[in-house]
Design a protein around this motif. Sequence first.
Motif, PDB file in Angstrom:
ATOM      1  N   TYR A 210      59.159   2.240   5.981  1.00  0.00           N
ATOM      2  CA  TYR A 210      58.549   3.076   7.145  1.00  0.00           C
ATOM      3  C   TYR A 210      58.972   4.514   6.871  1.00  0.00           C
ATOM      4  O   TYR A 210      59.713   5.190   7.530  1.00  0.00           O
ATOM      5  N   GLY A 211      58.895   4.960   5.629  1.00  0.00           N
ATOM      6  CA  GLY A 211      59.505   6.248   5.006  1.00  0.00           C
ATOM      7  C   GLY A 211      58.585   7.586   5.811  1.00  0.00           C
ATOM      8  O   GLY A 211      58.971   8.747   5.513  1.00  0.00           O
ATOM      9  N   ASN A 212      57.515   7.372   6.769  1.00  0.00           N
ATOM     10  CA  ASN A 212      57.063   8.520   7.399  1.00  0.00           C
ATOM     11  C   ASN A 212      57.713   8.914   8.800  1.00  0.00           C
ATOM     12  O   ASN A 212      57.171   9.566   9.508  1.00  0.00           O
ATOM     13  N   PHE A 213      58.971   8.195   8.985  1.00  0.00           N
ATOM     14  CA  PHE A 213      59.681   8.484  10.169  1.00  0.00           C
ATOM     15  C   PHE A 213      61.021   9.083   9.808  1.00  0.00           C
ATOM     16  O   PHE A 213      61.784   8.712   8.658  1.00  0.00           O
ATOM     17  N   ASP A 214      61.428   9.843  10.894  1.00  0.00           N
ATOM     18  CA  ASP A 214      62.882  10.088  10.916  1.00  0.00           C
ATOM     19  C   ASP A 214      63.413   9.424  11.911  1.00  0.00           C
ATOM     20  O   ASP A 214      62.774   8.762  13.163  1.00  0.00           O
ATOM     21  N   PHE A 215      64.828   8.793  12.036  1.00  0.00           N
ATOM     22  CA  PHE A 215      65.624   7.926  12.872  1.00  0.00           C
ATOM     23  C   PHE A 215      66.475   8.582  13.626  1.00  0.00           C
ATOM     24  O   PHE A 215      67.260   9.385  13.032  1.00  0.00           O
ATOM     25  N   TYR A 216      66.570   8.379  14.929  1.00  0.00           N
ATOM     26  CA  TYR A 216      67.464   8.776  15.723  1.00  0.00           C
ATOM     27  C   TYR A 216      68.321   8.016  16.621  1.00  0.00           C
ATOM     28  O   TYR A 216      67.516   6.899  16.916  1.00  0.00           O
ATOM     29  N   ALA A 217      69.542   8.078  16.828  1.00  0.00           N
ATOM     30  CA  ALA A 217      70.306   7.447  17.785  1.00  0.00           C
ATOM     31  C   ALA A 217      71.418   8.311  18.647  1.00  0.00           C
ATOM     32  O   ALA A 217      71.899   9.124  17.990  1.00  0.00           O
ATOM     33  N   ASN A 218      71.089   8.099  19.996  1.00  0.00           N
ATOM     34  CA  ASN A 218      71.885   8.888  20.854  1.00  0.00           C
ATOM     35  C   ASN A 218      71.544  10.403  20.741  1.00  0.00           C
ATOM     36  O   ASN A 218      72.277  11.272  20.732  1.00  0.00           O
ATOM     37  N   ALA A 373      52.195   3.744  14.665  1.00  0.00           N
ATOM     38  CA  ALA A 373      52.172   5.352  13.948  1.00  0.00           C
ATOM     39  C   ALA A 373      52.581   6.320  14.736  1.00  0.00           C
ATOM     40  O   ALA A 373      53.213   7.395  14.428  1.00  0.00           O
ATOM     41  N   ASP A 374      53.068   6.156  16.128  1.00  0.00           N
ATOM     42  CA  ASP A 374      53.499   7.186  16.978  1.00  0.00           C
ATOM     43  C   ASP A 374      54.899   6.897  17.155  1.00  0.00           C
ATOM     44  O   ASP A 374      55.708   7.619  17.884  1.00  0.00           O
ATOM     45  N   GLY A 375      55.741   5.910  16.594  1.00  0.00           N
ATOM     46  CA  GLY A 375      57.087   5.842  16.406  1.00  0.00           C
ATOM     47  C   GLY A 375      57.348   4.678  17.391  1.00  0.00           C
ATOM     48  O   GLY A 375      58.717   4.324  17.379  1.00  0.00           O
ATOM     49  N   ARG A 376      56.610   4.246  18.276  1.00  0.00           N
ATOM     50  CA  ARG A 376      57.224   2.868  19.030  1.00  0.00           C
ATOM     51  C   ARG A 376      57.398   1.673  18.150  1.00  0.00           C
ATOM     52  O   ARG A 376      56.802   1.342  17.059  1.00  0.00           O
ATOM     53  N   ALA A 377      58.256   0.933  18.582  1.00  0.00           N
ATOM     54  CA  ALA A 377      58.701  -0.222  17.932  1.00  0.00           C
ATOM     55  C   ALA A 377      58.294  -1.256  18.550  1.00  0.00           C
ATOM     56  O   ALA A 377      58.756  -1.683  19.834  1.00  0.00           O
ATOM     57  N   SER A 378      57.482  -2.147  17.966  1.00  0.00           N
ATOM     58  CA  SER A 378      56.919  -3.233  18.324  1.00  0.00           C
ATOM     59  C   SER A 378      57.735  -4.393  18.083  1.00  0.00           C
ATOM     60  O   SER A 378      57.624  -4.950  16.716  1.00  0.00           O
ATOM     61  N   MET A 379      58.229  -5.269  18.829  1.00  0.00           N
ATOM     62  CA  MET A 379      59.169  -6.324  18.888  1.00  0.00           C
ATOM     63  C   MET A 379      58.334  -7.407  19.122  1.00  0.00           C
ATOM     64  O   MET A 379      57.143  -7.603  19.332  1.00  0.00           O
ATOM     65  N   TRP A 408      69.762   1.575  20.821  1.00  0.00           N
ATOM     66  CA  TRP A 408      68.833   1.476  19.900  1.00  0.00           C
ATOM     67  C   TRP A 408      68.224   2.869  19.268  1.00  0.00           C
ATOM     68  O   TRP A 408      68.549   3.749  20.017  1.00  0.00           O
ATOM     69  N   ILE A 409      67.975   2.632  18.052  1.00  0.00           N
ATOM     70  CA  ILE A 409      67.533   3.761  17.241  1.00  0.00           C
ATOM     71  C   ILE A 409      66.165   4.019  17.570  1.00  0.00           C
ATOM     72  O   ILE A 409      65.312   3.235  18.208  1.00  0.00           O
ATOM     73  N   THR A 410      65.623   5.227  17.696  1.00  0.00           N
ATOM     74  CA  THR A 410      64.128   5.474  17.947  1.00  0.00           C
ATOM     75  C   THR A 410      63.645   6.127  16.487  1.00  0.00           C
ATOM     76  O   THR A 410      64.586   6.818  15.849  1.00  0.00           O
ATOM     77  N   ALA A 411      62.204   6.158  16.592  1.00  0.00           N
ATOM     78  CA  ALA A 411      61.579   6.631  15.362  1.00  0.00           C
ATOM     79  C   ALA A 411      60.600   7.773  15.720  1.00  0.00           C
ATOM     80  O   ALA A 411      60.024   7.639  16.587  1.00  0.00           O
ATOM     81  N   VAL A 412      60.697   9.064  15.036  1.00  0.00           N
ATOM     82  CA  VAL A 412      59.829   9.942  15.210  1.00  0.00           C
ATOM     83  C   VAL A 412      59.060  10.379  13.928  1.00  0.00           C
ATOM     84  O   VAL A 412      59.603  10.527  13.013  1.00  0.00           O
ATOM     85  N   PRO A 413      57.691  10.366  13.954  1.00  0.00           N
ATOM     86  CA  PRO A 413      56.748  10.690  12.989  1.00  0.00           C
ATOM     87  C   PRO A 413      57.065  11.936  12.377  1.00  0.00           C
ATOM     88  O   PRO A 413      57.399  12.875  13.223  1.00  0.00           O
ATOM     89  N   LYS A 414      57.234  12.094  11.032  1.00  0.00           N
ATOM     90  CA  LYS A 414      57.907  13.318  10.246  1.00  0.00           C
ATOM     91  C   LYS A 414      56.831  14.299  10.723  1.00  0.00           C
ATOM     92  O   LYS A 414      57.241  15.594  10.720  1.00  0.00           O
ATOM     93  N   GLU A 415      55.492  14.061  10.670  1.00  0.00           N
ATOM     94  CA  GLU A 415      54.656  15.101  10.973  1.00  0.00           C
ATOM     95  C   GLU A 415      54.831  15.905  12.086  1.00  0.00           C
ATOM     96  O   GLU A 415      54.401  17.002  12.386  1.00  0.00           O
ATOM     97  N   LYS A 416      55.449  15.225  13.229  1.00  0.00           N
ATOM     98  CA  LYS A 416      55.767  15.746  14.473  1.00  0.00           C
ATOM     99  C   LYS A 416      57.051  16.561  14.491  1.00  0.00           C
ATOM    100  O   LYS A 416      57.472  17.362  15.266  1.00  0.00           O
ATOM    101  N   ASN A 417      57.736  16.672  13.170  1.00  0.00           N
ATOM    102  CA  ASN A 417      58.926  17.395  13.086  1.00  0.00           C
ATOM    103  C   ASN A 417      58.775  18.400  12.348  1.00  0.00           C
ATOM    104  O   ASN A 417      58.154  18.586  11.191  1.00  0.00           O
ATOM    105  N   ALA A 418      59.233  19.840  12.923  1.00  0.00           N
ATOM    106  CA  ALA A 418      58.813  21.169  12.101  1.00  0.00           C
ATOM    107  C   ALA A 418      59.607  20.993  10.816  1.00  0.00           C
ATOM    108  O   ALA A 418      59.037  21.946  10.069  1.00  0.00           O
ATOM    109  N   THR A 419      60.463  20.443  10.653  1.00  0.00           N
ATOM    110  CA  THR A 419      61.440  20.596   9.399  1.00  0.00           C
ATOM    111  C   THR A 419      60.921  19.559   8.156  1.00  0.00           C
ATOM    112  O   THR A 419      61.512  19.947   7.013  1.00  0.00           O
TER     113      THR A 419
END
Length: 437
Positions: A210-218, A373-379, A408-419
């Motif tokens: 899922y290389g189109n995401f950046d991942f975050y925790a806390n 596509a929007d970063g939600r994790a479907s379990m 839990w980690i969260t995923a953010v689509p890279k196209e929504k990250n400015a950097t």
Amino acid sequence: MTDIQAGITPKPIIPQNYYRLPWSLTDNGISWLEVTTACNLSCKGCYRPKAGGHKTLEEIADDLSVFKRERKSDCMSIAGGDPLVHPKIVEIVSMIKKGGWKPIVNTNGLALTPALLKKLKQAGAFGFTFHIDTSQDRRDSRAKTEKEHNELRQKLAEMVKAEGGLSCSFNQTVTSDTLKEVPEVLNWAKKYPETVNTIVFILYREPRLYGNFDFYANGKKIPLGDTYEKTEQVRWGGNRPIKAPEVVEKIREVMPEYEPSAYLNGTEDANATKWLIGSRICNSDTTFGFVTPRFMEWVQQGHRFFQGKWLSYSSPKFLDAGRSALLAFSLIDKDMRKSFGNFLVDGLKNPLRFFKKAYIQSFTIIQPIDFLADGRASMCDGCPDMTVHKGKLYWSCRLEEIKEYGAWITAVPKEKNATTTPSKNTPVVEENNYLSN
């Protein structure tokens, strides 16, 4: 003899056509007990660190008390690591049996011997699920393909059969590269429905896919995919996350009449088949048909009525009663009636076949976490593999997130990250794309 219904037009995979298993967080067919992080194999794609070692019997008793308090279930999957390396595995099986669960040992089989198998059965083991695939560097098999691993699968299945009275299942991790090998495992399994009760295909998942995401925790960005960036790992893991319908296509290359009957959907995508189960009634030569959603519903509700729990693993005695199931359900289910008709036609061609046992053999596809596509994790909605960590229930496949980050980690689509900008070659997981066949 070829399968009776070979050549029929396959049906599309539409979960609403099947029986949605009535499993939930607190009332489920299965629970997942991790007794050790130690393992005697190193598998590509494994997300379980080997540090930490064995849980004590007291710690395991505490975990079981949490399950008893918060989650009703039919069986307890004993996992790890590999549970057979735990020095108290026989005592653990006995504890689980006395607690009212069916103990199912999930193992790579490397440490299993006939002597240990006998002890585990005497302690109350209900069955075994063996994980064997090409991700493993095994001392007992130098196989390079899934087909070559069938010899080892056969050896373990025969060991379980020789002991008698135990269920026997096999897990195989499937990647985009090994998808083409699914038919080879099925060609083996369909010859031995009397010994191989279930084949489970687990679709490989890891962050790199899922290389189109950046991942975050806390709230902090984390290098979640670093563990998987070794050359060998990347080569084995394929280049994209595959979906359950793709495996169905491969199953139908061997069994054109394959039709699922039950499923679990996704927490964020109702059309995802996160667990997809199809069970055939057959002998070693012929498939008479696949059980229907109504059959699965009656079996689940019947077990609930008489045992007070949803059914997960069926006993070998039940799975050996394919003829009785065909006859009984043909009276109330027109689709099962067709399968019974196939059984009669087969017997009329050779009357001796009427006396040949018919079996129920299952093929399950598990599609773990998906990032939409929007970063939600479907379990898996109604996850059967919930485990206990520090007195709380967690998804076992994501437990390392809790251990390492406390969240839990969260995923953010890279196209929504400015950097950052997504790579043109990175696969994007679209929502509601599980209906393609």
